[in-house]
Design a protein around this motif. Structure first.
Motif, PDB file in Angstrom:
ATOM      1  N   ASP A  88      18.626   6.810  -4.656  1.00 33.13           N
ATOM      2  CA  ASP A  88      17.657   5.800  -5.092  1.00 33.13           C
ATOM      3  C   ASP A  88      16.382   6.511  -5.532  1.00 33.13           C
ATOM      4  O   ASP A  88      15.541   6.893  -4.712  1.00 33.13           O
ATOM      5  N   ILE A  89      16.250   6.708  -6.831  1.00 34.30           N
ATOM      6  CA  ILE A  89      15.129   7.454  -7.386  1.00 34.30           C
ATOM      7  C   ILE A  89      13.804   6.773  -7.060  1.00 34.30           C
ATOM      8  O   ILE A  89      12.816   7.428  -6.695  1.00 34.30           O
ATOM      9  N   LEU A  90      13.762   5.452  -7.154  1.00 33.98           N
ATOM     10  CA  LEU A  90      12.523   4.729  -6.894  1.00 33.98           C
ATOM     11  C   LEU A  90      12.093   4.877  -5.440  1.00 33.98           C
ATOM     12  O   LEU A  90      10.907   5.031  -5.137  1.00 33.98           O
ATOM     13  N   ALA A  91      13.074   4.862  -4.518  1.00 34.44           N
ATOM     14  CA  ALA A  91      12.754   5.005  -3.096  1.00 34.44           C
ATOM     15  C   ALA A  91      12.262   6.413  -2.784  1.00 34.44           C
ATOM     16  O   ALA A  91      11.351   6.596  -1.966  1.00 34.44           O
ATOM     17  N   LEU A  92      12.866   7.428  -3.418  1.00 33.69           N
ATOM     18  CA  LEU A  92      12.392   8.796  -3.209  1.00 33.69           C
ATOM     19  C   LEU A  92      10.953   8.950  -3.693  1.00 33.69           C
ATOM     20  O   LEU A  92      10.121   9.589  -3.043  1.00 33.69           O
ATOM     21  N   LYS A 103       7.500   9.775  -1.297  1.00 28.11           N
ATOM     22  CA  LYS A 103       6.544  10.853  -1.535  1.00 28.11           C
ATOM     23  C   LYS A 103       5.170  10.328  -1.946  1.00 28.11           C
ATOM     24  O   LYS A 103       4.149  10.989  -1.749  1.00 28.11           O
ATOM     25  N   GLY A 104       5.143   9.132  -2.551  1.00 27.73           N
ATOM     26  CA  GLY A 104       3.880   8.616  -3.058  1.00 27.73           C
ATOM     27  C   GLY A 104       3.565   9.134  -4.445  1.00 27.73           C
ATOM     28  O   GLY A 104       2.467   8.925  -4.962  1.00 27.73           O
ATOM     29  N   SER A 105       4.504   9.805  -5.062  1.00 27.73           N
ATOM     30  CA  SER A 105       4.365  10.331  -6.422  1.00 27.73           C
ATOM     31  C   SER A 105       5.776  10.683  -6.883  1.00 27.73           C
ATOM     32  O   SER A 105       6.757  10.330  -6.229  1.00 27.73           O
ATOM     33  N   GLU A 106       5.889  11.401  -7.987  1.00 24.63           N
ATOM     34  CA  GLU A 106       7.213  11.756  -8.476  1.00 24.63           C
ATOM     35  C   GLU A 106       7.912  12.684  -7.494  1.00 24.63           C
ATOM     36  O   GLU A 106       7.360  13.697  -7.064  1.00 24.63           O
ATOM     37  N   SER A 107       9.128  12.337  -7.130  1.00 27.91           N
ATOM     38  CA  SER A 107       9.889  13.125  -6.163  1.00 27.91           C
ATOM     39  C   SER A 107      10.331  14.446  -6.769  1.00 27.91           C
ATOM     40  O   SER A 107      10.395  14.617  -7.984  1.00 27.91           O
ATOM     41  N   ASP A 108      10.648  15.397  -5.885  1.00 26.80           N
ATOM     42  CA  ASP A 108      11.188  16.669  -6.353  1.00 26.80           C
ATOM     43  C   ASP A 108      12.570  16.486  -6.970  1.00 26.80           C
ATOM     44  O   ASP A 108      12.985  17.263  -7.826  1.00 26.80           O
ATOM     45  N   TYR A 109      13.300  15.469  -6.531  1.00 23.54           N
ATOM     46  CA  TYR A 109      14.594  15.192  -7.156  1.00 23.54           C
ATOM     47  C   TYR A 109      14.406  14.925  -8.642  1.00 23.54           C
ATOM     48  O   TYR A 109      15.165  15.430  -9.481  1.00 23.54           O
ATOM     49  N   CYS A 110      13.382  14.139  -8.974  1.00 26.06           N
ATOM     50  CA  CYS A 110      13.104  13.875 -10.389  1.00 26.06           C
ATOM     51  C   CYS A 110      12.593  15.126 -11.088  1.00 26.06           C
ATOM     52  O   CYS A 110      13.088  15.523 -12.148  1.00 26.06           O
ATOM     53  N   THR A 112       9.597   2.164  -6.015  1.00 20.06           N
ATOM     54  CA  THR A 112      10.111   0.850  -5.649  1.00 20.06           C
ATOM     55  C   THR A 112       8.963  -0.153  -5.630  1.00 20.06           C
ATOM     56  O   THR A 112       7.971   0.056  -4.926  1.00 20.06           O
ATOM     57  N   PRO A 113       9.039  -1.228  -6.404  1.00 19.01           N
ATOM     58  CA  PRO A 113       7.935  -2.195  -6.396  1.00 19.01           C
ATOM     59  C   PRO A 113       7.747  -2.786  -5.009  1.00 19.01           C
ATOM     60  O   PRO A 113       8.726  -3.069  -4.311  1.00 19.01           O
ATOM     61  N   PRO A 114       6.512  -2.963  -4.573  1.00 14.86           N
ATOM     62  CA  PRO A 114       6.295  -3.649  -3.297  1.00 14.86           C
ATOM     63  C   PRO A 114       6.973  -5.008  -3.301  1.00 14.86           C
ATOM     64  O   PRO A 114       6.919  -5.733  -4.299  1.00 14.86           O
ATOM     65  N   SER A 115       7.638  -5.321  -2.229  1.00 12.85           N
ATOM     66  CA  SER A 115       8.358  -6.592  -2.154  1.00 12.85           C
ATOM     67  C   SER A 115       8.424  -7.032  -0.705  1.00 12.85           C
ATOM     68  O   SER A 115       8.234  -6.242   0.214  1.00 12.85           O
ATOM     69  N   GLY A 116       8.683  -8.294  -0.504  1.00 12.01           N
ATOM     70  CA  GLY A 116       8.805  -8.808   0.849  1.00 12.01           C
ATOM     71  C   GLY A 116       8.620 -10.312   0.895  1.00 12.01           C
ATOM     72  O   GLY A 116       8.443 -10.972  -0.142  1.00 12.01           O
TER      73      GLY A 116
END
Length: 792
Positions: A375-379, A383-390, A424-428
């Motif tokens: 899940d790219i958005l969750a990664l 991190k709070g920014s672009e993940s290392d996976y990306c 991931t967009p804030p949701s709830g």
């Protein structure tokens, strides 16, 4: 009343879902604060100079190795300390002042050790979102510092490998609470934890048990000359360990080992640095579990399996490196826990038809082949920014070892690049919107394509129970049908002709929806070499069963054969259909095949499948929710034996529905037609499922609908004209509102059509209604862009 989104949170949602707003884009209304988020975008002057920290090395935003000069280390440490001090509360700041005083006395001539210990304390005490990444940066920076001031020989002799601090400093910091204690096992304790989790334990490094596979041919980090690939196999537990020693002269600068249990789908991580080439090292002496600190391993090693695999390279060990299920890492709780699988790429619309068909990354990246994406958005959120996976894996692979922009896979490539720029967009859950149902809004039904010439039925989704569904061919309406299964209604039509336009509307409560539709095409456009062989799925067919299921070309005619002789033919509107063979119930060892046809084209028969002995005892049917809820018109059944004859009855009425399905579930069983009304709290349902023997379950009385929960929808993509419902009471009506509280959807089923497409910056709120009740809470989410163009 609906909770209002505060200005900062609204701005955050807009940032996450729109990289650049269009010049003429209409601003969304402000619905108010609903969703909490901890994401913080740092000011420019606080920007992190380190983009990636891995294998004991720091990289900048261009993936260039950062030379850890003293002035850089001081500047980076001071930046992190300043940032965390600003985020700390008064109690943390007071303790920090005490630590500063003590450190100034203990390390009078050492300016760097106090910085390392202060950052260690603040990282633990403040616990920011990027805690794991700050821990790694601190660890790598002090390794670089002490190696430079001590020299390698003295460093290896005097520095504690767990903390990368001189032993005196490590003891001093630990005794005074500056160094956080480990939150998971390490060393022998971690090895035992891995063993219990059915993960292979790597043999001693430099001893027997390891086989060199080759040198890494795709080395995105550029570390190691060479970067070698070693493998150790394990029969019990079944799995393997893979080591990646990165050689620098006479030393192995970084030595990572990942072990995977194939059956357990668990993985363990081990790491070492500065290991002399040719030396031996016990696994107990590696960093592991709580002591891993040369990089946040799972920010890159994410996905179906824990390895970063490239085609035609020595790491391409498929299928030996494929776990039975999505792999679970045994690592620090502060690290990413391999979120996924990622489902959003499957939602990106692509053209599947030649000659200009779009390539799909999911053709190869699927379970059982080369593995699903994380899940790219969750990664990114973690991190709070672009993940290392990306940054390290995905962007390096695109156009290198994987197709790039402009290729046949361009739509999926652009989507992945767009996902890497978002979280991931804030949701709830939120209070329901302060508005009333717009009785003039009815969701358009969804005509499911592609539609092929000669098909004699059309599949339509997103219906409302009891609504009148009308399908038209080139504007001429067919006789309407009443919807009783909202997610899927099969409507008979005359044989379609290529070029005909098929549309559908539904009428509910006296209101007619907008139409949706598709155009029929010749099937040879999609299948120029002829129809493919259909597939019987599931392959397990039980004696005494009543039906099998076949996957086939949408709308094809399906002929089912018993023992290659007795046959029966059905018209289909979908692409996966329950089909009763001619001889029922099934006889043990009878063989079943299927063949499909469209127009004059006929496929070869499927592979045969035979009836086997049914399970004993029979599985007990289950209902969700149980008990059902007052007002339900359909119920959801699961845990059914393949092909069993299942009857749902009410004690005072008798049978309400009798059916057979070849799969283990049936999500929408119509009970209201038999009752002549929706469920009441006094109704008592019974489910009996029978093969050669039966299984009976009595369902508790339906409960009142007052505490109806909020529904859930998948995160929508910009451009979608529907939302996918992931959690709702079967048959409930789903109402969808935009940020300005305009109702843009009122439908039912697995997908609910919208009166307009989702746009960048949308914030959607959904509730569900069932009979006289409305859910006491709503669900709210932002949206995601699947391309740079759709974001701006």
């Amino acid at each position: 009343m609906m909770v209002r989104l505060s200005d900062p949170i609204l701005a955050l949602l807009l940032c996450l879902t729109a990289l650049v707003l269009p010049q003429n884009g209409a601003a969304q209304g402000d619905p108010g604060p609903a969703i909490e988020t901890k994401l913080v975008f740092p000011a420019a002057e606080m920007a992190d100079p380190v983009a990636v920290a891995a294998y004991g090395t720091l990289f900048d935003a261009n993936m260039k190795v950062i030379e850890p000069r003293p002035e850089f280390l001081r500047r980076a440490l001071d930046l992190y300390i300043k940032r965390l001090t600003g985020e700390a509360n008064d109690a943390v700041r007071a303790t920090l002042d005490n630590h500063r005083d003590v450190l100034a006395q203990e390390f009078r001539t050492d300016e760097m050790t106090p910085r390392f210990l202060i950052l260690d304390y603040l990282t633990s005490a403040v616990a920011p979102r990027d805690r794991a990444y700050l821990e790694v940066r601190n660890h790598i920076m002090r390794q670089a510092w002490y190696k430079s001031v001590m020299g390698l020989e003295r460093y290896l002799d005097e520095v504690d490998r767990r903390t990368n601090l001189p032993r005196k400093a490590a003891t001093f910091g630990a005794e005074r609470g500056m160094i956080a204690k480990a939150t998971t096992a390490s060393g022998r304790e971690y090895i035992e934890e891995c063993r219990k989790a059915q993960v292979p334990i790597p043999p001693q490094w430099g001893g027997g048990g390891w086989t060199k596979i080759g040198d890494l041919t795709t080395n995105f980090l550029g570390l190691g000359n060479p970067a070698e690939v070693w493998r150790a196999n394990s029969a019990s537990p079944k799995g393997l360990c893979v080591a990646l020693p990165r050689v620098a002269g006479s030393m192995i600068s970084a030595l990572g080992i990942i072990c995977l249990g194939i059956e357990s789908s668990n993985a363990c991580f081990f790491d070492a640095a500065n290991v002399p080439v040719g030396s031996k090292m016990n696994i107990e002496d590696f960093q592991s579990g709580a002591t891993l600190s040369n990089g946040v391993c799972t920010d890159c090693h994410a996905g179906e399996n824990p390895y970063v695999v490239h085609p035609a390279g020595p790491l391409n060990m498929w299928p030996d490196n494929q776990p039975r299920a999505w792999y679970t890492p045994l690592i620090k709780p502060s690290w990413p826990q391999n979120p996924g699988p990622f489902g959003m790429l499957a939602q990106v619309p692509i053209n599947p038809l030649p000659p200009a068909n779009d390539g799909s990354c999911l053709t190869c990246h699927k379970q059982g082949q080369y593995g699903r994406f994380p899940d790219i958005l969750a990664l990114n959120s973690w991190k709070g920014s672009e993940s290392d996976y990306c940054r390290v894996i995905l962007k390096s692979a695109i156009g290198n070892t994987m197709p790039g922009p402009g290729s046949a896979h361009d739509k999926h490539v652009q989507a992945m690049l767009a996902f890497c720029g978002q979280s991931t967009p804030p949701s709830g859950e939120v209070p329901p919107p302060n508005t009333t149902d717009n009785t003039k809004v009815v969701s358009p039904p969804l005509v499911v394509g592609p539609l092929y010439a000669c098909a004699e039925a059309v599949e339509v989704g997103g219906g409302i129970y009891g609504a009148r569904l009308t399908v038209s061919i080139d504007g001429t309406p067919r006789p309407p049908v009443t919807i009783t299964t909202p997610s899927r209604t099969i409507v008979p039509v005359p044989p379609l002709v290529a070029g005909q336009k098929v549309s559908a509307v539904q009428e509910a409560d006296g209101v007619t929806s907008n139409p949706t539709g598709a155009t029929a095409i010749d099937h040879t456009v999609a299948y120029p070499s002829g129809l493919p062989v259909p597939v019987i799925d599931p392959v397990v067919i039980y004696e005494c069963g009543q039906t099998i299921a076949v996957r086939h070309v949408r709308g094809a005619k399906i002929t089912v054969f018993t023992n290659s002789v007795d046959d029966v033919t059905y018209s289909s509107g979908g692409d996966w259909t329950n089909l009763p063979p001619k001889i029922r119930p099934f006889v043990l060892n009878h063989r079943y095949t299927a063949q499909q046809s469209l127009c004059t084209d006929k496929s070869l028969p499927s592979a045969p499948e035979s009836a086997v002995t049914p399970p004993s005892p029979m599985p007990l049917p289950a209902m969700d929710p149980v008990p059902p809820i007052e007002g339900q018109q359909v119920v959801n059944l699961s845990n059914l034996a393949n092909g069993a004859l299942t009857a749902v009855s009410e004690n005072s009425v008798g049978n309400l529905s009798v059916f057979s399905t070849a799969v283990g579930w049936k999500p929408e069983v119509d009970v209201a037609t038999g009752l002549g009304r929706p469920l009441r709290t006094s109704d008592k349902l019974t489910v009996v499922s029978t093969l050669c023997q039966g299984a009976k379950v009595s369902i508790p009385e339906a409960k009142p609908c007052e505490q109806l929960a909020a529904p859930r929808i998948a995160t929508p993509l910009v451009g979608q004209t529907f939302v996918s419902v992931t959690d709702a009471v079967p048959g409930a009506r789903i109402l969808v509102y935009d940020a300005a509280l305009n109702e843009i959807g009122d439908g039912s089923g697995a997908q609910v059509g919208l009166t307009r497409a989702v746009v960048s910056g949308d914030i959607l709120t959904v509730i569900q209604t069932l009979g006289r009740c409305t859910s006491a809470r709503a669900y709210q989410t932002g949206v995601v862009c699947a391309s740079m163009k759709s974001c701006g």
